[in-house]
Write a protein that holds these residues in place. Structure first.
Motif: not given
Length: 598
Positions: A87, A89, A126, A128-129, A131, A145-148
């Motif tokens: 991921f 960040t 956080t 995540t998107d 998956v 994939y992103n971690e928000w």
């Protein structure tokens, strides 16, 4: 007798309690049999055994098939998959990165007796998107994939309630939901953080320049009490551009340290520039962005505020065009909407459109008219939904012919502002043209000047062109053009949007108090998160509409339309690899080409 009865009832109650606890109890009567102990899923972990049975950690065995004494525990047969994904960040900037002297305060909601709030978010929490697992398509794309950072209140804040001076600015045009966001920001500041100073900047960026507009609206519980039921914007709107230095000067002069903006992706650039200017000046200023756009083109997030209401308004407009077109002989209804996403969602929701034309997908007008003729012949009417700005090349050629002619033309479809498309012209976006009389702003008909025809767009082009096409076929038609964009923009938000805007607006305030800055509030994977503005502005993250996108193919299945490319290149992507012509099979392509050459 009474004492004997009480003794029997007491023993009976004790027996039932012991049986429920799984312990032996006193024998009351020979005919009463104690129930077998039941293994509870909450108290014992099921261990798999051979032979279709399961055992608990305590050693008791329960038959998986339901046999034996008592009720057997349910066997958990779910498959568990361990996933290892990487991921990215997406860190959000904070005020303490350039202001080392900041003091931390305890959130006022921590010690509040009512309402009880235990839903504080951890500093490092956080989200995540979505998956994708076991997806060859996702693997082939090499998805990252992103971690928000998760949105919500923190126990520690970087603002004391007494020092907060907040301002709200609505950039760009009208959109449903503006009033709900203004109301909830005001209420969260007051009820959540005991903030007494909040201002609404009038008429967008003009409120920083114009002396009359500088009289900002003081936001109190009384002024925002009922605005969520109203359409439009309590703050007003304008299309003025942002002057970063002038805005910073006014903010510094008025002591504003929280700036809440509502706007589209272009407004994010202004927000980022203001935040960077505040960093350069060492101002304690948190700039937070709320996504507001009829194009719904913010990357990563599920949707913008008010988009459900926009789609609902577009559906109502399409339904009214349908009534108008189906009530006349050979009726053709054209509904021009403000964005491609708006068109796609409205066409899917209405189920009444026969043709949908988008700016991102090229089309040949004559092929469109051939298909419209067939629909009219089959149904008696045809409904066309078109995006504002579609077919720009065709409109430019059409306007160029008008410039060379001498015939006087008048824009149709309501006011001139509603008909202004996304075509460049010498007078486009000129502030002085707004105050000039019409006779001065436009030259006389027949002069070779683009400005006279700047108001002619795709809606006008389709209306006049389709009339001319059917006149060549000696077929009488009635064409109705609707441009309902500003009617839709000024609608009051529907219930789902009110809830969504309320949650977004409250998290706007939470982010500023937590010391975050330069971010966009959004909902990702049904969770509210903070997205850095730099990620939103990155061109590679821009969402696109194309012939191969899922939403476009859903629209194709709803309308049944073919591809409107040039003759001999018409094809329809249906998801099954089919290639279809834009016409019925019994027509010869040679005949169609001959028609096209006439």
């Amino acid at each position: 007798e009474m004492r004997g009865t009480r003794l029997v009832l007491g023993v009976l109650a004790l027996t039932v309690c012991c049986a429920a606890a799984g312990r032996p109890g006193p024998a009351l009567l020979p005919s009463i049999r104690r129930a077998a102990p039941v293994v509870s899923r909450s108290n014992a972990r099921i261990l798999r055994l051979k032979g279709g049975s399961a055992a608990t950690e305590g050693g008791e065995v329960a038959d998986a098939a339901g046999g034996g004494q008592g009720d057997a525990a349910e066997v958990d047969t779910r498959e568990i998959t361990e996933v290892t994904q990487k991921f990215v960040t997406n860190k959000v900037h904070r005020l303490e990165t350039y202001l080392s002297y900041l003091q931390e305060y305890q959130n006022p909601m921590v010690t509040r007796a009512w309402p009880i709030n235990t839903n504080f978010v951890g500093n490092n929490e956080t989200v995540t998107d979505t998956v994708f697992l076991k997806s060859m398509r996702a693997e082939s794309k090499g998805l990252v994939y992103n971690e928000w950072v998760r949105a919500g209140p923190r126990k520690q804040t970087f603002f004391a309630p007494s020092e907060v001076n907040a301002a709200i600015v609505a950039c760009g045009g009208l959109d449903p939901g503006i009033n709900i966001v203004v109301r909830e920001i005001t209420n969260t500041l007051h009820y959540g953080y005991n903030v007494k100073r909040a201002w609404g900047v009038r008429f967008g960026w003009r409120g920083f320049y114009d002396e009359a507009a500088k009289d900002w609206l003081e936001l109190t519980q009384e002024t925002v009490l009922h605005i969520h039921k109203e359409g439009g914007s309590v703050l007003g709107y304008s299309t003025d551009q942002c002057n970063v230095e002038q805005v910073l000067n006014v903010l510094e002069e008025r002591g504003v340290n929280m700036l809440f903006l509502l706007g589209n992706v272009d407004a994010c650039r202004d927000a980022h520039a203001i935040q960077m200017g505040a960093v350069a000046r060492k101002m304690k200023l948190s700039v937070i962005m709320t996504p507001k756009s009829i194009e719904n083109n913010f990357p990563f997030i599920d949707k913008c505020i008010g988009f459900d209401t926009i789609v609902q308004g577009a559906v109502e407009a399409i339904d009214k065009v349908l009534l108008a077109a189906s009530s006349v002989q050979n009726g053709i209804g054209i509904c021009k909407l403000g964005s491609g996403s708006m068109c796609l969602h409205a066409v899917l929701a209405s189920g009444s459109a026969d043709v949908c034309l988008l700016k991102a997908v090229p089309f040949e007008p004559r092929v469109v008219f051939e298909y419209v003729a067939k629909v009219v012949q089959r149904k008696g009417y045809c409904i066309v939904v078109v995006e504002d700005g579609a077919g720009e090349d065709h409109v430019k050629k059409w306007v160029a012919k008008m410039v060379e002619g001498t015939e006087k033309r008048v824009p149709c479809g309501g006011s001139v502002d509603e008909c202004v498309g996304k075509l460049p012209s010498p007078q486009h976006h000129h502030a002085e043209s707004e105050i000039k009389p019409q006779s001065e702003a436009r030259p006389q008909t027949g002069t070779k000047d683009w400005g006279e025809f700047a108001a002619f767009d795709i809606g006008q082009f389709l209306k006049e062109s389709v009339i001319a096409y059917f006149a060549g076929l000696n077929v009488p038609v009635t064409v109705r053009l609707s441009t309902p964009e500003w009617y839709i923009r000024s609608m009051p938000a529907m219930a789902s949007d009110r809830i969504f805007c309320t949650v977004v607006a409250s998290n706007v305030v939470h982010s500023a108090f937590a010391g975050f800055m330069d971010l966009v509030i959004g909902r990702v994977n049904q969770r509210y998160v903070y997205i850095p503005i730099e990620s939103v502005l990155n061109p590679k993250h821009k969402p696109l509409i194309s012939e191969s996108s899922r939403m476009y193919n859903r629209m194709i299945r709803a309308t049944g339309q073919p591809s409107f490319q040039r003759l001999g290149q018409a094809k329809l992507i249906t998801g099954r690899g089919d290639v279809r012509r834009a016409f019925t099979p019994n027509e010869l392509l040679s005949e169609l080409k001959n028609k096209g050459g006439q």
